[in-house]
Design an enzyme around this catalytic site. Structure first.
Site: not given
Ligand code: FAD
Ligand code: DHB
Length: 388
Positions: A72, A200, A292, A296, A383
């Site tokens: 995009h 947005y 969100p 980021k 962004y």
């Molecule tokens: P996570 O994806 O949380 O992965 C951590 C992993 O560790 C998980 O699989 C979990 O099961 C595992 N774990 C936890 N505790 C333990 C343990 N004790 N032992 C072993 N394993 C364990 N970001 C955006 O940019 N846009 C979005 O729209 C967006 N929507 C989101 C919606 C939700 C509901 C959430 C929770 C987050 C969202 N985020 C979004 C943020 C983004 O998804 C996260 O920043 C990203 O997943 C981070 O990745 P990570 O691997 O650090 O953590």
């Molecule tokens: C999406 C989520 C976000 O938080 C954002 O800023 C842009 C896109 C998404 O889920 O597509």
């Protein structure tokens, strides 16, 4: 069992770190609490910064993203049902990639399988021992049997609710947080996205976002009070509310349909310092959460992985500078992304505790953004992602 780097958590950060290290000849074991299907069923982020795109390519997992993702060049912002465009390509010469976190995770799992990477699912009771010594180890239970994993380093990639951050003593760890008085109700629907680029939207009824996963799959969000429950929101109620908040043209042309996923996520800003304690590193959501609005969260997890990956490769070549300074280096970028996500959240949401003056401030800032190239450049630069 023994490995060089024990990775707690098989989300995007744990899997990417393991994939990059494996390719550099460093062996890892990933311990994940959930099943693979469960991890892949979580609908989360959708927008990748270009640095993330390049990291995924470097890790050898960019092929499907390059074939199926959507670069995009810009995005729309809207105020009171009227939109204007921020042209990233023109302003800062960069793009973002629309490719869902679910797909990124799937590609990483497939790459790990192909390289015989060790990812153990269903582990319980993970405990990190001796992180402040030269010989850390991790214990966990799998199918009722206790296991021990000896390692040189531990990467805490286990998300906000994981054990890694809790392993760092309270006397060392400082937490910075802000909880927002609203959440995002999101739906996924098998409908054509309303716009080729994201929208947005700021509105007196609350924020709304129009996003997508592909040409036939849309992702939409509306700001809701924290007290709302998903069950209160029928699909019809969601579509009606979304239409009220987005530009009139989009509201008239939007294709609606049944939701295939619907959930509410709370909004929070959170940073834990330091991101390193002895031989334990915190990575991604284990160390920080952003609301969100700036897209980021996942991108910040990937930039942490970038710093840690390079630091560990250097350490195995005899240079400890990167591992020693991982926390400062990662936090410098984390705080800038926190700032951007917090400011976008403030700009676009309706805050129940704010009055008319603040509402006018928001409108003035959006008006400024619409008409100032300088203001747009700053938004675009953040962004698309600040450099690593
Ligand atoms: P996570 O994806 O949380 O992965 C951590 C992993 O560790 C998980 O699989 C979990 O099961 C595992 N774990 C936890 N505790 C333990 C343990 N004790 N032992 C072993 N394993 C364990 N970001 C955006 O940019 N846009 C979005 O729209 C967006 N929507 C989101 C919606 C939700 C509901 C959430 C929770 C987050 C969202 N985020 C979004 C943020 C983004 O998804 C996260 O920043 C990203 O997943 C981070 O990745 P990570 O691997 O650090 O953590
Ligand atoms: C999406 C989520 C976000 O938080 C954002 O800023 C842009 C896109 C998404 O889920 O597509």
């Amino acid at each position: 069992m023994r490995c060089q780097v024990a990775i707690i958590g098989g989300g995007p950060s744990g899997l990417l770190l393991s994939q990059l290290l494996h390719r550099a000849g460093i062996d890892t074991v990933v311990l994940e609490r959930q099943s693979r299907d469960y991890v892949l069923s979580r609908i989360r982020a959708g927008v990748l910064e270009w640095g993330t795109v390049e990291m995924l390519r470097e890790a050898g997992v960019g092929a499907r993203m390059d074939a199926e993702g959507f670069p995009h060049d810009g995005t729309y912002l809207a105020c009171r049902n009227e939109g204007f465009r921020i042209d990233f390509k023109d302003l800062v010469g960069k793009q973002v990639m629309v490719y869902g976190q679910t797909e990124v995770t799937r590609d990483l799992y497939e790459a790990r399988d192909q390289m015989d990477g060790k990812v153990i699912h269903g582990v319980e009771g993970v405990v990190i021992h001796g992180a402040d010594t030269d010989a850390p180890h991790v214990t966990y239970t799998l199918d009722g049997t206790e296991h021990r994993l000896d390692c040189d380093w531990v990467a805490g990639c286990d998300g906000f609710h994981g054990v890694s951050r809790q392993t760092i003593p309270d006397t060392v760890l400082k937490e910075f947080k802000r909880v927002y008085p609203f959440g995002w109700l999101g739906i996924l629907s098998e409908t054509k996205p309303v716009s080729e680029e994201l929208i947005y939207a700021q509105h007196s009824r609350g924020f709304a976002l129009c996003s997508m996963r592909n040409a036939h799959l849309s992702r939409y969000y509306v700001q809701v009070p924290l007290t709302d429950k998903v069950e209160q929101w029928s699909d019809d109620a969601f579509w009606d509310e979304l239409k009220r908040r987005i530009p009139a043209e989009a509201a008239e042309s939007i294709e609606t349909g049944p939701s295939i996923e619907k959930s509410i996520a709370p909004l929070r800003s959170f940073v834990a310092e330091p991101m390193k304690w002895g031989r334990l590193f915190l990575v991604g959501d284990a160390a920080h959460i952003v609301p969100p609005t700036g897209a980021k969260g996942l991108n910040l997890a990937v930039s942490d992985v970038h710093y840690l990956y390079h630091a560990l490769v250097q350490a195995y070549q005899g240079d400890d500078h990167g591992v020693t300074h991982y926390s400062e280096q990662a936090l410098a970028r984390v705080w800038k992304s926190e700032r951007f996500s917090w400011s976008m959240t403030g700009l676009l949401h309706r805050f129940p505790d704010r009055g008319d003056f603040e509402a006018r401030m928001q409108e003035a800032e959006l008006d400024y953004l619409q008409h100032s190239r300088v203001a747009q450049m700053s938004l675009a630069e953040n962004y698309v992602g600040l450099p690593y």
